[in-house]
Design a protein around this motif. Structure first.
Motif, PDB file in Angstrom:
ATOM      1  N   ARG A   1       1.302  -0.479  -0.108  1.00  0.00           N
ATOM      2  CA  ARG A   1      -0.256  -0.093  -0.277  1.00  0.00           C
ATOM      3  C   ARG A   1       0.880   1.343   0.021  1.00  0.00           C
ATOM      4  N   ALA A   2       1.726   1.116   0.940  1.00  0.00           N
ATOM      5  CA  ALA A   2       2.048   2.354   0.744  1.00  0.00           C
ATOM      6  C   ALA A   2       3.459   2.245  -0.429  1.00  0.00           C
ATOM      7  N   SER A   3       4.225   1.623  -0.917  1.00  0.00           N
ATOM      8  CA  SER A   3       4.925   1.805  -2.169  1.00  0.00           C
ATOM      9  C   SER A   3       5.014   2.973  -2.809  1.00  0.00           C
ATOM     10  N   MET A   4       5.645   3.940  -3.560  1.00  0.00           N
ATOM     11  CA  MET A   4       5.125   4.729  -4.389  1.00  0.00           C
ATOM     12  C   MET A   4       5.893   4.184  -5.585  1.00  0.00           C
ATOM     13  N   LEU A   5       5.909   3.674  -6.006  1.00  0.00           N
ATOM     14  CA  LEU A   5       7.375   2.824  -6.995  1.00  0.00           C
ATOM     15  C   LEU A   5       6.571   1.590  -7.711  1.00  0.00           C
ATOM     16  N   SER A   6       5.122   2.019  -7.365  1.00  0.00           N
ATOM     17  CA  SER A   6       4.424   1.109  -7.871  1.00  0.00           C
ATOM     18  C   SER A   6       3.682   1.695  -9.646  1.00  0.00           C
ATOM     19  N   LEU A   7       4.049   0.998 -10.845  1.00  0.00           N
ATOM     20  CA  LEU A   7       2.892   1.684 -11.641  1.00  0.00           C
ATOM     21  C   LEU A   7       2.086   0.373 -12.833  1.00  0.00           C
ATOM     22  N   LYS A   8       0.921   1.829 -12.922  1.00  0.00           N
ATOM     23  CA  LYS A   8       0.197   0.722 -14.030  1.00  0.00           C
ATOM     24  C   LYS A   8       0.438   1.243 -15.958  1.00  0.00           C
ATOM     25  N   LEU A   9       0.219   0.360 -16.702  1.00  0.00           N
ATOM     26  CA  LEU A   9      -0.337   0.670 -18.068  1.00  0.00           C
ATOM     27  C   LEU A   9      -1.203   0.471 -18.672  1.00  0.00           C
ATOM     28  N   THR A  10      -2.119   1.648 -19.525  1.00  0.00           N
ATOM     29  CA  THR A  10      -3.649   1.411 -19.628  1.00  0.00           C
ATOM     30  C   THR A  10      -3.574   2.195 -20.978  1.00  0.00           C
ATOM     31  N   ASP A  11      -4.353   0.846 -22.125  1.00  0.00           N
ATOM     32  CA  ASP A  11      -4.825   1.593 -23.556  1.00  0.00           C
ATOM     33  C   ASP A  11      -5.368   3.004 -23.166  1.00  0.00           C
TER      34      ASP A  11
ATOM     35  N   VAL B   1      10.979   1.802 -20.552  1.00  0.00           N
ATOM     36  CA  VAL B   1      10.063   3.126 -20.123  1.00  0.00           C
ATOM     37  C   VAL B   1       9.267   2.953 -18.844  1.00  0.00           C
ATOM     38  N   CYS B   2       8.409   2.166 -18.494  1.00  0.00           N
ATOM     39  CA  CYS B   2       8.645   2.532 -16.739  1.00  0.00           C
ATOM     40  C   CYS B   2       9.653   1.583 -15.475  1.00  0.00           C
ATOM     41  N   GLY B   3      10.487   1.594 -16.758  1.00  0.00           N
ATOM     42  CA  GLY B   3      11.859   1.291 -15.279  1.00  0.00           C
ATOM     43  C   GLY B   3      12.537   3.186 -15.315  1.00  0.00           C
ATOM     44  N   VAL B   4      11.732   3.617 -16.204  1.00  0.00           N
ATOM     45  CA  VAL B   4      12.485   4.926 -16.351  1.00  0.00           C
ATOM     46  C   VAL B   4      12.082   6.110 -15.397  1.00  0.00           C
ATOM     47  N   LEU B   5      10.676   5.470 -15.192  1.00  0.00           N
ATOM     48  CA  LEU B   5       9.848   6.745 -14.644  1.00  0.00           C
ATOM     49  C   LEU B   5      10.263   6.075 -12.977  1.00  0.00           C
ATOM     50  N   THR B   6      10.469   5.137 -12.334  1.00  0.00           N
ATOM     51  CA  THR B   6      11.115   4.302 -11.246  1.00  0.00           C
ATOM     52  C   THR B   6      11.834   4.611 -11.454  1.00  0.00           C
ATOM     53  N   GLU B   7      13.113   4.437 -12.088  1.00  0.00           N
ATOM     54  CA  GLU B   7      14.374   5.456 -12.251  1.00  0.00           C
ATOM     55  C   GLU B   7      14.274   6.748 -10.856  1.00  0.00           C
ATOM     56  N   LYS B   8      13.292   7.387 -12.016  1.00  0.00           N
ATOM     57  CA  LYS B   8      13.244   9.141 -11.288  1.00  0.00           C
ATOM     58  C   LYS B   8      12.862   9.045 -10.278  1.00  0.00           C
ATOM     59  N   GLU B   9      11.935   8.746 -10.056  1.00  0.00           N
ATOM     60  CA  GLU B   9      11.660   8.527  -8.903  1.00  0.00           C
ATOM     61  C   GLU B   9      11.959   7.937  -7.068  1.00  0.00           C
ATOM     62  N   ARG B  10      13.078   7.108  -7.669  1.00  0.00           N
ATOM     63  CA  ARG B  10      14.261   6.817  -7.180  1.00  0.00           C
ATOM     64  C   ARG B  10      14.872   7.521  -6.065  1.00  0.00           C
ATOM     65  N   ARG B  11      15.423   7.884  -8.082  1.00  0.00           N
ATOM     66  CA  ARG B  11      16.934   9.301  -7.750  1.00  0.00           C
ATOM     67  C   ARG B  11      16.467  10.454  -7.423  1.00  0.00           C
ATOM     68  N   ALA B  12      15.178  10.919  -7.202  1.00  0.00           N
ATOM     69  CA  ALA B  12      14.500  11.671  -6.428  1.00  0.00           C
ATOM     70  C   ALA B  12      14.253  12.233  -4.689  1.00  0.00           C
ATOM     71  N   ARG B  13      13.798  10.755  -4.783  1.00  0.00           N
ATOM     72  CA  ARG B  13      13.709  10.689  -3.508  1.00  0.00           C
ATOM     73  C   ARG B  13      15.243  10.348  -2.270  1.00  0.00           C
ATOM     74  N   ARG B  14      16.161   9.745  -2.909  1.00  0.00           N
ATOM     75  CA  ARG B  14      17.283   9.681  -2.842  1.00  0.00           C
ATOM     76  C   ARG B  14      18.028  11.236  -2.553  1.00  0.00           C
ATOM     77  N   TRP B  15      17.953  11.866  -3.784  1.00  0.00           N
ATOM     78  CA  TRP B  15      18.235  13.329  -3.525  1.00  0.00           C
ATOM     79  C   TRP B  15      17.749  14.091  -2.199  1.00  0.00           C
ATOM     80  N   ARG B  16      16.560  14.217  -1.930  1.00  0.00           N
ATOM     81  CA  ARG B  16      15.846  14.626  -1.422  1.00  0.00           C
ATOM     82  C   ARG B  16      16.367  14.511  -0.099  1.00  0.00           C
TER      83      ARG B  16
END
Length: 264
Positions: free
Chosen positions: A187-197, A240-255
């Motif tokens: 529930r608390a993870s902010m690194l899960s994604l979905k792809l929709t049409d 593409v999904c990996g790029v998005l989750t990696e951006k969030e992970r890096r931003a979190r580490r930066w913060r």
């Protein structure tokens, strides 16, 4: 549990509670859907009896499942992506610094196979701050054609995307709380994604972050197969999904280091 999510994700196969796969049968325990509201259709339940992968994640008819592991001896958080047979599929080479600090060279490079010596299938260049990435399918040294991937909403990691040589639109967005729990995620993870049409609203893929529940496993992909594109479709989605989750992970580490914006 919200019936909207129950109906929307009735097809989903929540991953099991991961354990060290070296433990006796620990990695092959069957997941339980009790308490999550998710359930398999009757025909899927029967098929799952004979389609459990060697990684312990049930295989759904019409879907490909990939597990993401932290690469061994990787200081910069590289990832190894394996298919349902536990065979290396892709290797994600994350550089320590964003492209702006590397003379414009890509900071995320995806290779075929189990290490960073395989053929390059994808590259990305990110900024220190902002919502834009430049992505390239294939080796940029051979065909340096980058396209822009711009987040429409940074908080929800929402962006629209079209596969190469296609005008069909898809949307990536973050999932958490009840929506992630229905799929068996945290529930608390902010690194899960979905792809929709975008046109039909159909869910084409999900990525569930494992949230460091074990030392080895990082997350799980479930991708609806595309017979017209085959494995290339899976690679597109994962990259593409990996790029998005990696951006969030890096931003979190930066913060966490007291800085604003994005970063490595």
């Amino acid at each position: 549990m919200n019936s909207q999510y129950e109906d929307q994700y009735a097809w989903a196969a929540p991953p099991p509670s991961y354990h060290d796969t070296t433990s006796s049968r620990a990695g092959t325990s069957r997941p339980s859907t009790s308490g999550t509201g998710a359930s398999y259709p009757a025909d899927v339940k029967e098929d799952l009896q004979d389609t459990e992968s060697t990684t312990g994640v049930p295989q759904l008819p019409g879907y490909s499942t990939y597990t993401v592991e932290f690469a061994k001896n990787s200081f910069h958080m590289d990832y190894l992506i394996k298919d349902a047979t536990d065979k290396p599929f892709l290797y994600v080479d994350n550089k320590a610094f964003p492209a702006a600090f590397r003379g414009g060279k890509p900071d995320v490079i995806v290779h075929e196979g189990g290490d960073n010596t395989g053929p390059i299938v994808f590259a990305s260049r990110s900024n220190v701050i902002g919502t834009c990435h430049e992505i390239c399918f294939g080796d940029p040294a051979l065909s340096p054609h980058y396209t822009e991937l711009k987040l429409k909403n940074w908080v929800s990691l929402t962006t629209t995307w079209s596969p190469p040589d296609s005008e069909k639109k898809y949307k990536f967005e973050r999932i958490y709380g009840k929506e992630a729990e229905i799929l068996g995620g945290r529930r608390a993870s902010m690194l899960s994604l979905k792809l929709t049409d975008v046109e039909t609203g159909e869910i084409m893929a999900t990525y569930l972050n494992d949230g460091f529940k074990t030392w080895r496993r990082a997350g799980t992909y479930q991708i609806k197969r595309n017979p017209e594109i085959g494995d290339e479709w899976d690679k597109f989605v994962i990259c593409v999904c990996g790029v998005l989750t990696e951006k969030e992970r890096r931003a979190r580490r930066w913060r966490s280091h007291g800085c604003g914006g994005g970063g490595p």
